[in-house]
Design a protein around this motif. Structure first.
Motif, short mmCIF file in Angstrom:
data_model
loop_
_atom_site.label_atom_id
_atom_site.label_comp_id
_atom_site.label_asym_id
_atom_site.label_seq_id
_atom_site.Cartn_x
_atom_site.Cartn_y
_atom_site.Cartn_z
N UNK A 12 0.82 -1.21 0.00
CA UNK A 12 0.00 0.00 0.00
C UNK A 12 0.85 1.25 0.00
N UNK A 13 0.28 2.32 -0.54
CA UNK A 13 0.95 3.61 -0.59
C UNK A 13 -0.05 4.69 -0.18
N UNK A 14 0.44 5.84 0.22
CA UNK A 14 -0.45 6.95 0.52
C UNK A 14 -0.43 7.99 -0.59
N UNK A 15 0.26 7.69 -1.69
CA UNK A 15 0.37 8.60 -2.83
C UNK A 15 -0.74 8.31 -3.84
N UNK A 16 -1.66 9.23 -3.97
CA UNK A 16 -2.75 9.07 -4.93
C UNK A 16 -2.37 9.73 -6.25
N UNK A 17 -2.88 9.19 -7.36
CA UNK A 17 -2.72 9.80 -8.66
C UNK A 17 -1.40 9.55 -9.37
N UNK A 25 3.27 -9.01 -1.84
CA UNK A 25 4.02 -9.38 -0.65
C UNK A 25 4.34 -10.86 -0.58
N UNK A 26 3.48 -11.71 -1.10
CA UNK A 26 3.68 -13.16 -0.98
C UNK A 26 4.60 -13.68 -2.09
N UNK A 27 4.34 -13.27 -3.32
CA UNK A 27 5.05 -13.85 -4.46
C UNK A 27 6.17 -12.97 -5.02
N UNK A 28 6.18 -11.71 -4.67
CA UNK A 28 7.11 -10.72 -5.24
C UNK A 28 6.90 -10.51 -6.73
N UNK A 29 5.78 -10.97 -7.31
CA UNK A 29 5.48 -10.74 -8.71
C UNK A 29 5.16 -9.25 -8.89
N UNK A 30 5.65 -8.65 -9.97
CA UNK A 30 5.47 -7.21 -10.16
C UNK A 30 4.08 -6.83 -10.64
N UNK A 31 3.71 -5.60 -10.39
CA UNK A 31 2.48 -5.00 -10.90
C UNK A 31 2.66 -3.49 -10.93
N UNK A 32 1.79 -2.81 -11.66
CA UNK A 32 1.72 -1.36 -11.58
C UNK A 32 0.36 -1.02 -11.00
N UNK A 33 0.29 0.08 -10.27
CA UNK A 33 -0.98 0.45 -9.65
C UNK A 33 -1.09 1.96 -9.52
N UNK A 34 -2.33 2.40 -9.42
CA UNK A 34 -2.63 3.80 -9.13
C UNK A 34 -3.68 3.82 -8.04
N UNK A 35 -3.54 4.76 -7.10
CA UNK A 35 -4.44 4.86 -5.94
C UNK A 35 -5.35 6.06 -6.12
N UNK A 36 -6.60 5.91 -5.70
CA UNK A 36 -7.54 7.03 -5.69
C UNK A 36 -7.42 7.77 -4.36
N UNK A 37 -8.05 8.92 -4.27
CA UNK A 37 -8.05 9.68 -3.01
C UNK A 37 -8.77 8.93 -1.90
N UNK A 101 -16.78 3.30 -11.13
CA UNK A 101 -17.67 3.01 -10.00
C UNK A 101 -17.78 4.20 -9.05
N UNK A 102 -18.00 5.39 -9.61
CA UNK A 102 -18.19 6.63 -8.86
C UNK A 102 -16.97 7.04 -8.05
N UNK A 103 -15.80 6.60 -8.47
CA UNK A 103 -14.55 6.95 -7.80
C UNK A 103 -13.57 7.41 -8.87
N UNK A 104 -12.91 8.54 -8.62
CA UNK A 104 -12.00 9.10 -9.62
C UNK A 104 -10.57 8.62 -9.41
N UNK A 105 -9.96 8.22 -10.52
CA UNK A 105 -8.54 7.86 -10.56
C UNK A 105 -7.88 8.86 -11.49
N UNK A 106 -7.12 9.77 -10.90
CA UNK A 106 -6.46 10.83 -11.64
C UNK A 106 -5.00 10.50 -11.80
N UNK A 107 -4.54 10.52 -13.04
CA UNK A 107 -3.15 10.21 -13.33
C UNK A 107 -2.38 11.50 -13.57
N UNK A 108 -1.44 11.80 -12.69
CA UNK A 108 -0.65 13.03 -12.83
C UNK A 108 0.42 12.87 -13.88
#
Length: 108
Positions: A12-17, A25-37, A101-108
């Protein structure tokens, strides 16, 4: 009877956008993600499929038609996004702000 494999947890991160590179955490397999507010995440596990991790505290009574419920993991409801808005790299490249789903994901 086989023991159930532990579910991979997001780091988890606290950086949105901001799109971030992480690993489960279990497999160490990579992913990319973006967090909403609101603390939900869009995750692409480098396999081309996008998944929505809805923060349990903001789970709506109704979800968009293009979301398919997969499981509960950590404090998230995990839904696959097989089609529509947010389901492809192109939709993310063409827009700096997507509402899923009524939640904004803003990409800076």
């Amino acid at each position: 009877m086989r023991a159930q494999q532990p579910l991979p947890f997001l780091r988890l991160t606290n950086k949105a956008g901001i799109w971030l590179l992480g690993s489960y955490t279990v497999s160490n397999k990579p992913y990319i993600s973006i967090r909403s507010d609101k603390g939900s995440y869009i995750v692409n596990a480098c396999a081309g499929k996008f998944t929505l991790y809805i923060n349990k505290h903001f789970k709506p009574l109704r979800v968009a038609a293009n979301l398919i419920y997969l499981r509960q993991n950590q404090h998230f409801h995990v839904d696959q996004i097989p089609y529509g808005q947010g389901s492809s790299p192109e939709s993310w490249l063409q827009s700096r702000k997507l509402q899923i789903n009524k939640e904004y994901f803003t990409s800076e």
